[in-house]
Design a protein around this motif. Sequence first.
Motif, mmCIF file in Angstrom:
data_model
loop_
_atom_site.group_PDB
_atom_site.id
_atom_site.type_symbol
_atom_site.label_atom_id
_atom_site.label_comp_id
_atom_site.label_asym_id
_atom_site.label_seq_id
_atom_site.Cartn_x
_atom_site.Cartn_y
_atom_site.Cartn_z
ATOM 1 N N SER A 1 1.119 -1.097 0.256
ATOM 2 C CA SER A 1 -0.047 -0.167 0.239
ATOM 3 C C SER A 1 1.475 1.295 0.030
ATOM 4 N N GLY A 2 2.395 1.149 0.002
ATOM 5 C CA GLY A 2 2.881 1.735 0.285
ATOM 6 C C GLY A 2 3.269 2.561 1.733
ATOM 7 N N TYR A 3 2.633 1.968 2.805
ATOM 8 C CA TYR A 3 2.420 2.599 3.715
ATOM 9 C C TYR A 3 3.348 2.414 5.096
ATOM 10 N N ILE A 4 4.200 2.558 5.657
ATOM 11 C CA ILE A 4 5.028 2.178 6.838
ATOM 12 C C ILE A 4 4.355 2.305 8.067
ATOM 13 N N HIS A 5 4.791 1.496 9.434
ATOM 14 C CA HIS A 5 4.103 0.928 10.374
ATOM 15 C C HIS A 5 5.004 0.611 11.670
ATOM 16 N N HIS A 6 4.916 1.771 12.397
ATOM 17 C CA HIS A 6 5.718 0.900 13.367
ATOM 18 C C HIS A 6 4.995 0.311 15.090
ATOM 19 N N HIS A 7 5.376 -1.068 14.598
ATOM 20 C CA HIS A 7 4.847 -2.032 15.716
ATOM 21 C C HIS A 7 5.539 -1.709 17.878
ATOM 22 N N THR B 1 1.913 5.475 11.770
ATOM 23 C CA THR B 1 2.604 5.444 10.521
ATOM 24 C C THR B 1 2.955 6.249 9.599
ATOM 25 N N LEU B 2 4.378 5.748 8.597
ATOM 26 C CA LEU B 2 5.021 6.989 8.361
ATOM 27 C C LEU B 2 4.370 6.172 6.293
ATOM 28 N N SER B 3 3.492 7.676 6.127
ATOM 29 C CA SER B 3 3.499 7.795 4.545
ATOM 30 C C SER B 3 4.159 8.612 3.982
ATOM 31 N N GLY B 4 5.494 7.973 3.254
ATOM 32 C CA GLY B 4 5.976 9.098 1.903
ATOM 33 C C GLY B 4 6.270 8.199 0.508
#
Length: 555
Positions: A340-346, A357-360
Amino acid sequence: MLTAASRMSQSQKRGVGFKSCGVFCTKFKFQTETRPGDNCTFFLRAQFECQILAQMAQFGFENDITGILKLDMPITNAPIARWQRKASSSNTSGVNTLSPGKSGNISLSSSKTPTKTPGKNKKTPSKMGGDRFIPARNNKQMDVANFLLTKENEPADANPALSIESQKAWSVTLNGYNIEDAKILHLGGKPLNAPEGYQNNLKVLYSQVSTPASLKKNRYISSAPDKILDAPGLRNDFYLNLLDWSSRNVLAVALDNSVYLWDASQGDITLLLTMERQQDYICSLSWTKEGSYLAVGTSDCKVQLWDVENQKRLRSMISHTARVSSLSWNDYILSSGSRSGYIHHHDVRVPNHHISTLSGHSQEVCGLKWSPDGRYLASGGNDNLVCLWPRVQEGSSNSDGQLIRRLSEHQGAVKALAWCPWQSNILASGGGTSDRHIRIWNVNSGSCVNSLDTQSQISSLVFAPNYKELVSAHGFAHHNVAIWKYPSLCKVSELNGHDGRVLSLVLSPDNATVATVAGDETIRLWKSFEMDPVKKKAKERLVNSASSVIHQSIR
């Protein structure tokens, strides 16, 4: 009998012929004229002619004696006259100074007196019989040279008495070598040594003495893999990360919907998990720093956390809406990138694991790496971008991270990312088929330090600290592994053997072996970075001393 008139005419003619004899001619004329018609005229004429010849002979003899007494002939042992020395020096200098750039109008007449004083502007004379350009030569060489020079001007013999073979045999017998192969002049003898106390003030620019760098021997890198493992069912997908090596020397590989563990120390193989649904598959793997836990990203948008020692799943985290193709650990924070293009921190310690959530990126995030010091997160996507993100702040929850830098020099998908272990601000990135470039970045300034066109798709990068080198895995068109010297990016070696594109590579815990997995469904282990035993022992001593200091400080 001749008449008087005829005898007179003949005597007058002879008298005219003797005009050049001076007084004798005059006397002869007087006698012939005072006795015309006498029969004794012929006798008197003959008498005078004999007298004239005798006197002429005496005159020539006196001239010879006078010439001898005058010493007109040069004396052999006498010194050369001054005017001769001047004439010879002027003629020699006139011939020697003739050059193409100067006028050639030099007078060859030696009758004129030289105008210059012999003592002025006089060059240092060379030794008699010597030649400063040919320091050693013997008479035999000069004889051979003279023969060769004069032989060229001689006409060819129409009927040679000897054949070529016999001439060669005679030449070898007489001279010791074939005269046809002889040189006109050649140097002989040993070179003269410099006089004692001589000093050369010229600056030395080049030297044949080997420098320490040139004495270094390149290490041997085997072109054959140390081990080859079968990987049936491996998905040939460029965007997936299906291989990882733990700090406990356990290699994890995803084969379709299963994860297998291979103990590199013992050689044991363990099946860790299999997906419940047949259509699901494994997309990414990532070990924790301690090597006890393994994170698994799946095609059903989940991130699973497994306890490897107990072969137990600890938790399954759901937050993404597309497959999870990249994972990276930073202590207790697990970062995941999806299609989807998103990066999630857990935060794996708390029940509400999704903290940021990182959206770049606008397309799939296929590359994800935390820096060794944990300050930056680098992400690469199918949108040809490299993004830099800051570390997760303590206690943050559901807050979007701020993008630090966006690097857009690549022209293809960026899956290959690697941080330099000995320079924390250096990041290496590699582009896909449309780019094929390795780029070295300074993340503090955002500048590209170096770049290299590899002429092949780059699927993975890793730094090898043992020799400070960079290793790259390639797909189309090379399908191999390349080793580059850092930071010059000069090629050190190539590792060939895979029949398909190399999808990923990882480094062993001792940084001596690199494992590669490819589309030919094989895993190959290359021992390309083994350290010298002496250096290895020194490094172990340094590590042991550092650990002992840490234990003492804790006590």
